[in-house]
Each structure stands twice: as structure tokens, then as C-alpha cells.
Enzyme design. Structure first.
Site, PDB file in Angstrom:
ATOM      1  NE  ARG A 168      -4.173  -1.935   0.294  1.00 42.61           N
ATOM      2  CZ  ARG A 168      -3.924  -3.235   0.109  1.00 42.61           C
ATOM      3  NH1 ARG A 168      -2.867  -4.088  -0.661  1.00 42.61           N
ATOM      4  NH2 ARG A 168      -5.128  -4.177   0.133  1.00 42.61           N
ATOM      5  CB  SER A 243      -8.594  -1.824   4.480  1.00 39.22           C
ATOM      6  OG  SER A 243      -8.866  -3.074   3.901  1.00 39.22           O
ATOM      7  CD  GLU A 338      -5.822   0.753   2.071  1.00 41.14           C
ATOM      8  OE1 GLU A 338      -5.618  -0.163   2.575  1.00 41.14           O
ATOM      9  OE2 GLU A 338      -6.585   1.078   1.110  1.00 41.14           O
TER      10      GLU A 338
HETATM   11  P1  FAD Z   1      -9.007   8.448  -5.141  1.00 40.48           P
HETATM   12  O1  FAD Z   1      -9.768   7.921  -4.112  1.00 40.48           O
HETATM   13  O2  FAD Z   1      -9.529   9.435  -6.203  1.00 40.48           O
HETATM   14  O3  FAD Z   1      -7.500   8.985  -4.817  1.00 40.48           O
HETATM   15  C1  FAD Z   1      -6.493   8.230  -3.921  1.00 40.48           C
HETATM   16  C2  FAD Z   1      -5.412   9.014  -3.832  1.00 40.48           C
HETATM   17  O4  FAD Z   1      -4.815   8.734  -5.178  1.00 40.48           O
HETATM   18  C3  FAD Z   1      -5.492  10.223  -3.542  1.00 40.48           C
HETATM   19  O5  FAD Z   1      -4.302  10.828  -2.990  1.00 40.48           O
HETATM   20  C4  FAD Z   1      -5.441  11.161  -4.890  1.00 40.48           C
HETATM   21  O6  FAD Z   1      -4.969  12.260  -4.859  1.00 40.48           O
HETATM   22  C5  FAD Z   1      -4.455   9.982  -5.568  1.00 40.48           C
HETATM   23  N1  FAD Z   1      -4.661   9.895  -7.205  1.00 40.48           N
HETATM   24  C6  FAD Z   1      -5.849   9.359  -7.763  1.00 40.48           C
HETATM   25  N2  FAD Z   1      -5.663   9.539  -9.254  1.00 40.48           N
HETATM   26  C7  FAD Z   1      -4.544  10.201  -9.298  1.00 40.48           C
HETATM   27  C8  FAD Z   1      -3.685  10.319 -10.537  1.00 40.48           C
HETATM   28  N3  FAD Z   1      -4.393  10.115 -11.569  1.00 40.48           N
HETATM   29  N4  FAD Z   1      -2.379  10.811 -10.503  1.00 40.48           N
HETATM   30  C9  FAD Z   1      -2.007  11.155  -9.012  1.00 40.48           C
HETATM   31  N5  FAD Z   1      -2.606  10.843  -8.008  1.00 40.48           N
HETATM   32  C10 FAD Z   1      -3.772  10.378  -8.223  1.00 40.48           C
HETATM   33  N6  FAD Z   1      -7.587  -1.085  -2.368  1.00 40.48           N
HETATM   34  C11 FAD Z   1      -6.854  -1.937  -2.306  1.00 40.48           C
HETATM   35  O7  FAD Z   1      -5.525  -1.934  -2.684  1.00 40.48           O
HETATM   36  N7  FAD Z   1      -7.244  -3.265  -2.410  1.00 40.48           N
HETATM   37  C12 FAD Z   1      -8.647  -3.534  -1.969  1.00 40.48           C
HETATM   38  O8  FAD Z   1      -9.032  -4.852  -2.178  1.00 40.48           O
HETATM   39  C13 FAD Z   1      -9.465  -2.538  -2.126  1.00 40.48           C
HETATM   40  N8  FAD Z   1     -10.825  -2.718  -1.832  1.00 40.48           N
HETATM   41  C14 FAD Z   1     -11.791  -1.691  -1.631  1.00 40.48           C
HETATM   42  C15 FAD Z   1     -12.913  -1.825  -1.370  1.00 40.48           C
HETATM   43  C16 FAD Z   1     -14.088  -0.838  -1.370  1.00 40.48           C
HETATM   44  C17 FAD Z   1     -15.435  -1.296  -1.141  1.00 40.48           C
HETATM   45  C18 FAD Z   1     -13.566   0.572  -1.426  1.00 40.48           C
HETATM   46  C19 FAD Z   1     -14.518   1.579  -1.325  1.00 40.48           C
HETATM   47  C20 FAD Z   1     -12.064   0.564  -1.758  1.00 40.48           C
HETATM   48  C21 FAD Z   1     -11.321  -0.326  -1.840  1.00 40.48           C
HETATM   49  N9  FAD Z   1      -9.874  -0.022  -1.918  1.00 40.48           N
HETATM   50  C22 FAD Z   1      -8.808  -1.072  -2.145  1.00 40.48           C
HETATM   51  C23 FAD Z   1      -9.288   1.379  -1.812  1.00 40.48           C
HETATM   52  C24 FAD Z   1      -9.522   2.027  -3.517  1.00 40.48           C
HETATM   53  O9  FAD Z   1     -10.306   1.096  -4.170  1.00 40.48           O
HETATM   54  C25 FAD Z   1      -7.964   2.042  -4.062  1.00 40.48           C
HETATM   55  O10 FAD Z   1      -7.231   2.670  -3.211  1.00 40.48           O
HETATM   56  C26 FAD Z   1      -8.120   2.833  -5.300  1.00 40.48           C
HETATM   57  O11 FAD Z   1      -6.911   2.610  -5.905  1.00 40.48           O
HETATM   58  C27 FAD Z   1      -8.467   4.129  -5.251  1.00 40.48           C
HETATM   59  O12 FAD Z   1      -8.743   4.506  -6.520  1.00 40.48           O
HETATM   60  P2  FAD Z   1      -9.559   6.059  -6.750  1.00 40.48           P
HETATM   61  O13 FAD Z   1      -9.429   6.234  -8.181  1.00 40.48           O
HETATM   62  O14 FAD Z   1     -10.939   5.905  -6.025  1.00 40.48           O
HETATM   63  O15 FAD Z   1      -8.531   6.992  -6.134  1.00 40.48           O
HETATM   64  N1  EPU Z   2     -10.603 -10.371  10.477  1.00 39.99           N
HETATM   65  C1  EPU Z   2     -11.222 -10.343  11.948  1.00 39.99           C
HETATM   66  N2  EPU Z   2     -12.390  -9.472  11.928  1.00 39.99           N
HETATM   67  C2  EPU Z   2     -12.607  -8.802  11.153  1.00 39.99           C
HETATM   68  C3  EPU Z   2     -12.045  -8.467   9.945  1.00 39.99           C
HETATM   69  C4  EPU Z   2     -11.024  -9.416   9.789  1.00 39.99           C
HETATM   70  O1  EPU Z   2     -11.037 -11.406  12.831  1.00 39.99           O
HETATM   71  O2  EPU Z   2     -13.616  -8.027  11.267  1.00 39.99           O
HETATM   72  C5  EPU Z   2      -9.377 -11.380  10.521  1.00 39.99           C
HETATM   73  C6  EPU Z   2     -10.023 -12.658   9.877  1.00 39.99           C
HETATM   74  O3  EPU Z   2      -9.171 -13.873  10.423  1.00 39.99           O
HETATM   75  C7  EPU Z   2      -9.706 -12.803   8.339  1.00 39.99           C
HETATM   76  C8  EPU Z   2      -8.180 -12.044   8.417  1.00 39.99           C
HETATM   77  O4  EPU Z   2      -8.750 -11.125   9.275  1.00 39.99           O
HETATM   78  O5  EPU Z   2      -9.314 -14.058   7.936  1.00 39.99           O
HETATM   79  C9  EPU Z   2      -8.122 -11.147   7.041  1.00 39.99           C
HETATM   80  O6  EPU Z   2      -9.315 -10.322   6.693  1.00 39.99           O
HETATM   81  P1  EPU Z   2      -9.426 -10.114   5.082  1.00 39.99           P
HETATM   82  O7  EPU Z   2      -9.542 -11.583   4.275  1.00 39.99           O
HETATM   83  O8  EPU Z   2     -10.997  -9.466   4.921  1.00 39.99           O
HETATM   84  O9  EPU Z   2      -8.468  -9.188   4.597  1.00 39.99           O
HETATM   85  P2  EPU Z   2      -8.062  -7.863   5.325  1.00 39.99           P
HETATM   86  O10 EPU Z   2      -6.448  -8.277   5.944  1.00 39.99           O
HETATM   87  O11 EPU Z   2      -8.929  -7.283   6.375  1.00 39.99           O
HETATM   88  C10 EPU Z   2      -6.707  -6.958   3.178  1.00 39.99           C
HETATM   89  C11 EPU Z   2      -6.816  -5.757   2.376  1.00 39.99           C
HETATM   90  C12 EPU Z   2      -8.015  -5.762   1.612  1.00 39.99           C
HETATM   91  C13 EPU Z   2      -8.109  -6.962   0.499  1.00 39.99           C
HETATM   92  C14 EPU Z   2      -8.028  -8.091   1.510  1.00 39.99           C
HETATM   93  C15 EPU Z   2      -8.106  -9.423   0.478  1.00 39.99           C
HETATM   94  C16 EPU Z   2      -5.422  -4.312   3.922  1.00 39.99           C
HETATM   95  C17 EPU Z   2      -5.415  -3.117   4.639  1.00 39.99           C
HETATM   96  N3  EPU Z   2      -6.638  -4.665   3.210  1.00 39.99           N
HETATM   97  O12 EPU Z   2      -7.976  -6.924   4.228  1.00 39.99           O
HETATM   98  O13 EPU Z   2      -7.864  -4.501   0.845  1.00 39.99           O
HETATM   99  O14 EPU Z   2      -9.238  -6.611  -0.331  1.00 39.99           O
HETATM  100  O15 EPU Z   2      -7.004  -8.213   2.279  1.00 39.99           O
HETATM  101  O16 EPU Z   2      -6.747  -9.457  -0.100  1.00 39.99           O
HETATM  102  O17 EPU Z   2      -4.269  -4.920   3.398  1.00 39.99           O
HETATM  103  C18 EPU Z   2      -8.217  -2.006   1.077  1.00 39.99           C
HETATM  104  O18 EPU Z   2      -6.982  -1.877   0.906  1.00 39.99           O
HETATM  105  O19 EPU Z   2      -9.054  -1.210   0.805  1.00 39.99           O
HETATM  106  C19 EPU Z   2      -8.596  -3.498   1.104  1.00 39.99           C
HETATM  107  C20 EPU Z   2     -10.307  -3.503   1.065  1.00 39.99           C
END
Ligand code: FAD
Ligand code: EPU
Length: 342
Positions: A168, A243, A338
Site C-alpha cells: 500500500r 480498509s 490507508e
Molecule cells: P482516489 O480516492 O480518487 O484517490 C486516492 C489517492 O490517489 C489520492 O491521494 C489522490 O490524490 C491520488 N490520485 C488519484 N488519481 C491520481 C492520478 N491520476 N495521479 C496522481 N494521483 C492520483 N484498495 C486496495 O488496494 N485493495 C482492495 O482490495 C481495495 N478494496 C476496496 C473496497 C472498497 C469497497 C472500497 C471503497 C475501496 C477499496 N480499496 C482497495 C481502496 C481503493 O479502491 C483504491 O485505493 C483505489 O486505487 C482508489 O482509486 P480512486 O481512483 O478511487 O482514488
Molecule cells: N478479521 C477479523 N475480524 C474482522 C476482519 C478480519 O478477525 O472484522 C480477520 C479474519 O481472520 C480474516 C483476516 O482478518 O481471515 C483477514 O481478513 P480479510 O481476508 O478480510 O482481509 P484484510 O486483511 O482485512 C486485506 C486488504 C484488503 C483486501 C483483502 C484481500 C489491507 C489493509 N486490506 O484486508 O484491501 O481486499 O486483504 O486481499 O491490506 C483495501 O485496501 O481497501 C482493501 C479492502
């Protein structure tokens, strides 16, 4: 300005962030091409003001109005720019919706992005925090990106090493924070003999439940999509940014000490020690499913903070700080955000 580009004043950002919180941008413009962006940066009210680039707004929390210029990067276009016997390179504009790029690859049976299916947001934001899920990070398929330097207007191409990708993290969140606007990203993908990654526990279980032993990229994307729909709230129904905190990384010694004290600790090995599941830490502190005013920690995933409707960014940030304090008090661990705070 001569390009048909409109700069709006006092623009509401409520629809531009997946938390759905209200905040105003003093100036706002949406750009759909490199030329529009270059013209905007030369423009008078914009040139000397602070700038904030937004894609899908799915990783940002506004706790105040933004006094500068919000630039919504909507530069589109996806193309196969190189096709070899085993690999292809796909280039996508920064404003392309990330999941549309994943679908483009699946339609052509290109492998590499399938574990990252359904992550919200734009292609341009994907390198900023090196998005990751289910055992894969964007950096694993990353080839290069083009970015515009805000101070000079020059376009620079970054290779993987220059981006300093980490968990991240990237150079764009550190030394070059706010200095570059990503224009396009290229990915190197497999066209056959795909190297599928099925190591993540939840993904393995989902594939087993479907009776799939030798998954294709499409099988993986389908399984990941199902898991994500079960676990994560849809921002269209419940405001959130995924997250809220990173999973903290600790040394082997710290991990062993924590495990002795808390035998139920959920952690995953890393080269230097372990990554602790922040969701588990937060749940242990009693926050899972707890509602505080208009906000709370989600009932199925405590690491996801939500807006039940009408929450302000400050309210959500106050909850985040309370959670940090309780995790620090109980486990001696500082949770790092994050989500990008404005
Ligand atoms: P924004 O929120 O618009 O911007 C994020 C940051 O990037 C800001 O600082 C912005 O200034 C900068 N930025 C955006 N575009 C540009 C650009 N073109 N050039 C320079 N800077 C820029 N993230 C994960 O890694 N893994 C996950 O599994 C994951 N699951 C998610 C699930 C949900 C339901 C939600 C809501 C979010 C999740 N995220 C996850 C977080 C998010 O989806 C990612 O961080 C994604 O890359 C953000 O994209 P965005 O275009 O919405 O960025
Ligand atoms: N867990 C709990 N309680 C909770 C949530 C999770 O005990 O309320 C424990 C469970 O044991 C579970 C483990 O945590 O098995 C891991 O949870 P999960 O698989 O949901 O993944 P995570 O570590 O919580 C990360 C990323 C996610 C990504 C998933 C899958 C980060 C900060 N988050 O979540 O990314 O989708 O793994 O790879 O690394 C994001 O970055 O926004 C995001 C959603």
C-alpha cells in the site's frame, strides 16, 4: 482557455467520494485528455493554487473543504500496445475504471489482474498505493506509467524501480507526494501459461467450493468477485473507502511476543516477520458492528469504517482516532491509515 474545459466554483464533492461525505472544492475541473490537463494547469485561477487529483474518490476522506483545485482525472482509453507469443502489454488511461480494465483483460484471456477484480477506483490511482488483494499486488503486473510533473508540465515515464512499490505504498505517497499526475499505466500480462495465484486462504476455499482445481484467470476473477460481494459493503449502499487502516507489519520477535500474549492473534508471515490482521485487532477491541452516531465499524469487516448516512468526515476521522487509541492501549500497535486524509 479555448478547449471547452469548465472550471467550476464551490463545487460539492459529495458525489466524488465513496464515503459520501460533504465537502466543497473552491475550484473543480474534469479533464478527459492530456491536452485538457495541460491547458488547465496553465490557466489563471488554477496555476498558483494547491491541487488535488481525484479518480473514483474511493480512498479519500474529506474532513474539510478544499481551498484549491480538485482535478478529476477522466482520461480514458484502453489499448493493447504490444502483443508477443506469451505476453501482451496493455495501456490504460488514468481515468479508466479499474474493473473495466480487468474485464478488458479477461475478455482477451490475458492473465495478471484477475485477483484484483472489483477493486473500486481508477487506473491512475492504482500505482499510488500499489493496490492489492487476494495474494496479488498491482506491482506484479506493472510495466510503466506516464505522469505529468505539476511544477514543470513535463511528462516522465516511470519504471517499476522508480515507483518504489511497497505494501500500500509507492514513491507517489512518499518523496514525490502531490508532485505528479498519473496519465496512463501499462501492464505486462500473460497470454498463455498463466501464473495463477491461489495462495490466499479465502480464495482457495472459494475455488474448492466450486470444485475448480485448475483455475483460469476468469475462474479466479469470479471467485474473488463473490468473496468481495459477501464481505465488503457496496459504497453505493453504504458509504466507505475499503480498509481504513493498513495491516500493521511487525518483526518476528514482536509477532512471537504478541502471539504468546494473545494466542488467537490472526497474522500472515512476511519476509521480515508478520503482517497482523488489523480487522482482528479492531474486533478484539469491541468495535465490530458498533455504531457511533452516523458512523461505525462494519459488522462483517471491522477494518471498514462506514457512513450510515449524513456522517461528516470529521465524525469518521474522530472514530478512526478512537479506534487507533484503543488498539494502541490494548496491543501496543499503532494503526496507520490507508485512506488519504484531506
Ligand atoms: P482516489 O480516492 O480518487 O484517490 C486516492 C489517492 O490517489 C489520492 O491521494 C489522490 O490524490 C491520488 N490520485 C488519484 N488519481 C491520481 C492520478 N491520476 N495521479 C496522481 N494521483 C492520483 N484498495 C486496495 O488496494 N485493495 C482492495 O482490495 C481495495 N478494496 C476496496 C473496497 C472498497 C469497497 C472500497 C471503497 C475501496 C477499496 N480499496 C482497495 C481502496 C481503493 O479502491 C483504491 O485505493 C483505489 O486505487 C482508489 O482509486 P480512486 O481512483 O478511487 O482514488
Ligand atoms: N478479521 C477479523 N475480524 C474482522 C476482519 C478480519 O478477525 O472484522 C480477520 C479474519 O481472520 C480474516 C483476516 O482478518 O481471515 C483477514 O481478513 P480479510 O481476508 O478480510 O482481509 P484484510 O486483511 O482485512 C486485506 C486488504 C484488503 C483486501 C483483502 C484481500 C489491507 C489493509 N486490506 O484486508 O484491501 O481486499 O486483504 O486481499 O491490506 C483495501 O485496501 O481497501 C482493501 C479492502
Amino acid at each position: 482557455m479555448g478547449t471547452g474545459l469548465r472550471v467550476e466554483r464551490d463545487y460539492s464533492l459529495r458525489e466524488c467520494n465513496t464515503f459520501g461525505v460533504e465537502a466543497k472544492a473552491a475550484y473543480y475541473a474534469r479533464v478527459t485528455s492530456r491536452e485538457e490537463l495541460a491547458a488547465l494547469l496553465q490557466d489563471n485561477p488554477v496555476r498558483d493554487r494547491e491541487k488535488l487529483v481525484l479518480g473514483g474518490g474511493s480512498n479519500i476522506l474529506f474532513t474539510r473543504d478544499f481551498d484549491g483545485v480538485v482535478i478529476h482525472n477522466a482520461i480514458g482509453g484502453i489499448a493493447v500496445v504490444e502483443q508477443g507469443d506469451r505476453e501482451a502489454v496493455v495501456e490504460a488511461g488514468a481515468g479508466v475504471v479499474w474493473h473495466d480494465l480487468v474485464l478488458f483483460c479477461l475478455e482477451r484471456d490475458f492473465g495478471g489482474l484477475e485477483n484484483l477484480a472489483l477493486i473500486p477506483g481508477s487506473v491512475g490511482a492504482s500505482p499510488i498505493q500499489n493496490i492489492g488483494a487476494y495474494g496479488v499486488e498491482m506491482k506484479d503486473a506493472f510495466e510503466s506509467l506516464d505522469a505529468l510533473e505539476v511544477a514543470t508540465g513535463r511528462v516522465r515515464t516511470f519504471g517499476p524501480l522508480e515507483c518504489c512499490f511497497g505494501y500500500r505504498n509507492s514513491v507517489f505517497k512518499q518523496a514525490l507526494r502531490g508532485q505528479y499526475i498519473v496519465l496512463a499505466v501499462r501492464f505486462r500480462l500473460t497470454t498463455r501459461d498463466h501464473r495463477v495465484v491461489t495462495s490466499y486462504g479465502a480464495l482457495q476455499e472459494a475455488l474448492r467450493a466450486r470444485g475448480i482445481e485448475h483455475p483460469t484467470p476468469r475462474d479466479i476473477a469470479d471467485a474473488v468477485t463473490e468473496i468481495r460481494r459477501q464481505k465488503l459493503p457496496d459504497p453505493a449502499e453504504l458509504g466507505n473507502a475499503g480498509s481504513f487502516f493498513k495491516n500493521p507489519e511487525v518483526s518476528q520477535e514482536q509477532y512471537e511476543a504478541l502471539k504468546r500474549e494473545h494466542p488467537g492473534l490472526v497474522a500472515f508471515p512476511t519476509p521480515g516477520g508478520a503482517k497482523i490482521a488489523a480487522g482482528w485487532l479492531i474486533e478484539q477491541c469491541g468495535w465490530k458492528g458498533k455504531r457511533v452516531g452516523n458512523t461505525g465499524a462494519h459488522a462483517r469487516q471491522a477494518l471498514v469504517l462506514v457512513n450510515y448516512g449524513g456522517a461528516t468526515g470529521r465524525e469518521i476521522y474522530a472514530l478512526a482516532q478512537e479506534i487507533q487509541a484503543s488498539v494502541l492501549a490494548r496491543f501496543g500497535i499503532s494503526l496507520e491509515m490507508e485512506v488519504n486524509l484531506v
